[in-house]
Enzyme design. Structure first.
Site, mmCIF file in Angstrom:
data_model
loop_
_atom_site.group_PDB
_atom_site.id
_atom_site.type_symbol
_atom_site.label_atom_id
_atom_site.label_comp_id
_atom_site.label_asym_id
_atom_site.label_seq_id
_atom_site.Cartn_x
_atom_site.Cartn_y
_atom_site.Cartn_z
ATOM 1 N N GLU A 1 34.788 39.978 49.899
ATOM 2 C CA GLU A 1 34.442 40.166 50.676
ATOM 3 C C GLU A 1 33.310 40.067 49.599
ATOM 4 O O GLU A 1 33.189 40.770 48.583
ATOM 5 C CB GLU A 1 33.831 41.484 51.525
ATOM 6 C CG GLU A 1 31.955 41.500 52.897
ATOM 7 C CD GLU A 1 32.179 42.598 52.962
ATOM 8 O OE1 GLU A 1 31.246 43.072 53.317
ATOM 9 O OE2 GLU A 1 33.161 43.358 53.303
ATOM 10 N N GLU B 1 38.175 52.492 55.375
ATOM 11 C CA GLU B 1 37.908 50.758 54.393
ATOM 12 C C GLU B 1 38.949 51.459 52.980
ATOM 13 O O GLU B 1 38.185 52.394 52.845
ATOM 14 C CB GLU B 1 36.936 50.134 53.958
ATOM 15 C CG GLU B 1 36.101 49.531 56.009
ATOM 16 C CD GLU B 1 35.530 49.189 55.116
ATOM 17 O OE1 GLU B 1 34.955 48.806 54.077
ATOM 18 O OE2 GLU B 1 34.764 49.531 57.030
#
Length: 455
Positions: free
Chosen positions: A370, A259
């Protein structure tokens, strides 16, 4: 009276034993002597406790050496610290000594960060048993179709505003402080994500997403440009991030992810600045992986980018938009996963041996936002995602990802097809996608969190 220090695992406490441990030597035939001895013992205990109280009120009984972080609130009064706290601070110092490597140069950032220029082969990655004694690898070939003509010429991290830089042969590392670690519930959890870091269904949890993803094929990387904001995070233990995920494995304990993106995390960094970050795990965020360079794993090769440092400038509502390009791809020659930030700046790589499924390829690519919704006030958080505005407000107001691409088996960048959208709480954060000649595949996403439709 017997005073002993008792240790049980990680806990220590003082035990006071008033019952004699051996047979008393007091003559049994002398009742008066026994009574007198009992009275003297009681008096001694009383005097001892009284003196202990007086001394503790006058001067530090258990004092610590000066901590390396003078701003720490615990430094104000260090009297009578519990032994468990002393033990914890001792372990924190040992951990800091391990991850804060010796610097050949130190740079003070305007936002309060300290950036250490560390010799490349002394960085945390080379603490890993499979990397000890090695040197960083040479850069691989970029994927075919990669375009680096928009070279960035301006400052894009706050620590560089002073004009200082790290010399060749070193890498910039944001120094971790005692305050950073003390904000976490434990050293073990410091620098790690909680589970449920990837959205793959619509089950409710404290992690909420607005994402676009592709799956059902073999992927060898991903690339996108995303604009940078400073979303409001209303609780210290919440965060807001925008990133791309390179994913493989099931969504059980064998989940592998790589990520990269930007995040606002008061818990991790102690402020609300958006920061460039990376993450990896090979067991669904349980015991492997970490943010940035907080464990051995990611090998940094660049002396201009500090992972975990604040990004500047940022986008402004109805004003100038500032975006960053991020690309992650698998080097066909050695199999490692490389990271590029901006236009042409190679940051480093994740060695392939760190992973199980990602050792071969990815099975899903995901882009988007997120947040964590802790409901600490009993209702939905007001933590913002992206710009804090819904997707339908469009350019200049909503946050976006543009030029979404994947890397195929031939190390070529290709446009994405069959893009799926998912907003698990659309009244709080939503997503809208489109295509254009200039932006290719793109989407707007984000939202304010709590509002009349998101109670």
């Amino acid at each position: 009276m017997l005073i002993t220090l008792v240790s049980t695992g990680q806990h220590r406490y003082i035990q006071i034993q008033t019952k004699p441990t051996q047979e008393t030597t007091t003559p049994r035939h002398s009742t008066n002597m026994a009574s007198s001895t009992s009275h003297i013992t009681t008096t001694i205990i009383f005097i001892f406790v009284s003196l202990l109280f007086v001394v503790s009120s006058l001067s530090p009984v258990l004092s610590l050496p000066t901590l390396s972080d003078p701003g720490h609130p615990l430094l104000a009064n260090q009297t009578f610290r519990p032994l468990q706290e002393l033990h914890r601070l001792k372990r924190i110092r040992a951990y800091l000594k391990k991850i804060n490597k010796p610097a050949v140069k130190t740079i003070q950032s305007p936002d309060g960060d300290v950036i250490d220029c560390v010799t490349s082969n002394l960085q945390p990655a080379f603490d890993h048993p499979q990397l000890k004694g090695q040197e960083p690898l040479e850069p691989p070939d970029r994927p075919k179709g990669h375009d680096s003509i928009d070279a960035m010429t301006e400052s894009f991290q706050l620590w560089t505003d002073s004009g200082e830089s790290c010399p060749e042969g070193t890498i910039p590392i944001r120094r971790t402080t005692e305050k950073d670690i003390l904000r976490a519930s434990s050293i073990r959890k410091f620098g790690r994500k909680l589970r449920r870091g990837v959205r793959h269904d619509t089950m409710s949890s404290d992690h909420e997403h607005a994402v676009a993803f592709v799956n059902g094929d073999q992927y060898y990387g991903a690339k996108a440009s995303l604009n940078v904001w400073a979303p409001g995070v209303t609780d210290q233990y919440e965060f807001s991030l925008s990133q791309l995920w390179v994913i493989s494995g099931s969504f059980g304990n064998d989940l592998n992810t790589i990520e990269a993106g930007w995040q606002v995390s008061p818990d991790l960094y102690g402020d609300n600045n958006p920061r460039f970050f990376t993450y990896w795990t090979t067991d669904a965020y349980q015991t492997t992986g970490c943010y940035n360079l907080l464990c051995s794993g990611f090998v940094q090769t660049n002396n201009k980018i500090a992972i975990g440092a604040a990004i500047s400038p940022r986008s402004s509502y109805n004003g100038r938009q500032f975006d960053i390009a991020i690309m992650v791809w698998k080097d066909p020659k050695h199999g490692h996963w490389w990271l590029e930030f901006g236009s042409g700046l190679l940051v480093g790589y994740w060695p392939s041996f760190l992973f199980s499924h990602l050792r071969s390829h990815a099975s899903m690519i995901q882009f988007g936002g997120e947040i964590v919704n802790s409901r600490s006030m009993g209702f939905h958080t007001s933590t913002q995602m992206g710009s804090g505005h819904f997707a339908d407000e469009g350019f200049g107001k909503a946050s976006y990802f543009r030029n979404l691409q994947a890397v195929d088996w031939d190390n070529s960048l290709i446009p994405l097809s069959n893009l799926h959208l998912l907003a698990d709480h659309p009244n709080c954060y939503d997503i809208i996608a489109g295509k254009s000649n200039i932006w290719g595949s793109y989407f707007y996403y984000g939202g304010p969190g709590r509002n009349v439709k998101c109670p």
